[in-house]
Design an enzyme around this catalytic site. Sequence first.
Site, mmCIF file in Angstrom:
data_model
loop_
_atom_site.group_PDB
_atom_site.id
_atom_site.type_symbol
_atom_site.label_atom_id
_atom_site.label_comp_id
_atom_site.label_asym_id
_atom_site.label_seq_id
_atom_site.Cartn_x
_atom_site.Cartn_y
_atom_site.Cartn_z
ATOM 1 N N SER A 116 0.173 -4.376 -2.865
ATOM 2 C CA SER A 116 -0.912 -5.348 -2.750
ATOM 3 C C SER A 116 -1.533 -5.619 -4.127
ATOM 4 O O SER A 116 -0.845 -6.054 -5.046
ATOM 5 C CB SER A 116 -1.943 -4.854 -1.730
ATOM 6 O OG SER A 116 -2.825 -5.888 -1.352
ATOM 7 N N ASP A 170 2.386 -10.554 7.989
ATOM 8 C CA ASP A 170 1.235 -10.145 7.190
ATOM 9 C C ASP A 170 0.135 -11.197 7.281
ATOM 10 O O ASP A 170 0.293 -12.318 6.805
ATOM 11 C CB ASP A 170 1.671 -9.956 5.731
ATOM 12 C CG ASP A 170 0.633 -9.233 4.889
ATOM 13 O OD1 ASP A 170 -0.569 -9.303 5.224
ATOM 14 O OD2 ASP A 170 1.019 -8.607 3.881
ATOM 15 N N HIS A 201 0.465 -6.058 6.821
ATOM 16 C CA HIS A 201 0.151 -5.659 5.447
ATOM 17 C C HIS A 201 0.278 -4.139 5.347
ATOM 18 O O HIS A 201 -0.722 -3.402 5.342
ATOM 19 C CB HIS A 201 -1.257 -6.126 5.079
ATOM 20 C CG HIS A 201 -1.512 -6.148 3.598
ATOM 21 N ND1 HIS A 201 -0.804 -6.941 2.733
ATOM 22 C CD2 HIS A 201 -2.399 -5.461 2.830
ATOM 23 C CE1 HIS A 201 -1.240 -6.762 1.494
ATOM 24 N NE2 HIS A 201 -2.208 -5.859 1.537
#
Length: 221
Positions: A116, A170, A201
């Site tokens: 991320s 996601d 995610h």
Amino acid sequence: MTETDTPPVEVETGPSPTASIIWLHGLGADGHDFEPLVPELGSSSVRFVFPHAPYRPVSINNGYVMRAWYDLGMGPAGYTQNSDHLREAIEAVTKLVQREQDRGIPSHRILLAGFSQGGVVVLHAGLGSDKPLAGILVLSAPVVDPEGLLARGSMAGRRWPVFLAYGTEDGMVPLSIGQNLRDRLVQAGIPVDWHTYPMGHSVSREEIGDIRDWIGRIFAS
């Protein structure tokens, strides 16, 4: 409020490491987040370095203070990122690379990895590096400006491979962000190993296996 001097978590998979993986966590996590994956990655004589992001208010979470590599917000065009914070994070990664070199690991045996936000940072740091690296592992990263990212990268920095992975479900980082990034990297001549997984995610078991195989190939070459 920031905390920048917390020592990284370190795990060595064998005596006298011959390679290093510097792995950055995502928003709100810490350096322990990916530590449990080390035994599953099958790497021998590798030093894993898991740094902690500083604490700071995060706009997208209503100013709540948490560990974050940079302040992340939401604007009319999507995610926004604090460029000063991002630059600080890139510098921190560069210093960690130098630290590994000072401990005897040549730069071409150092791999940068991130999830991320951490993926955004290592991609910027890796493509902008003036030292040869083993590769860049990028997982579910909200890269908002691929053109600016590539403008930062030197031609020398475009030789090392990139593992790029995103979840098809996601809700935080849409697959289209990853697809756009992939296309821009490929157009720039950067070797990309592209993967998608039926997940949100997060990180999946299949993904971990693919990461293990990729790392094995990278350090075997």
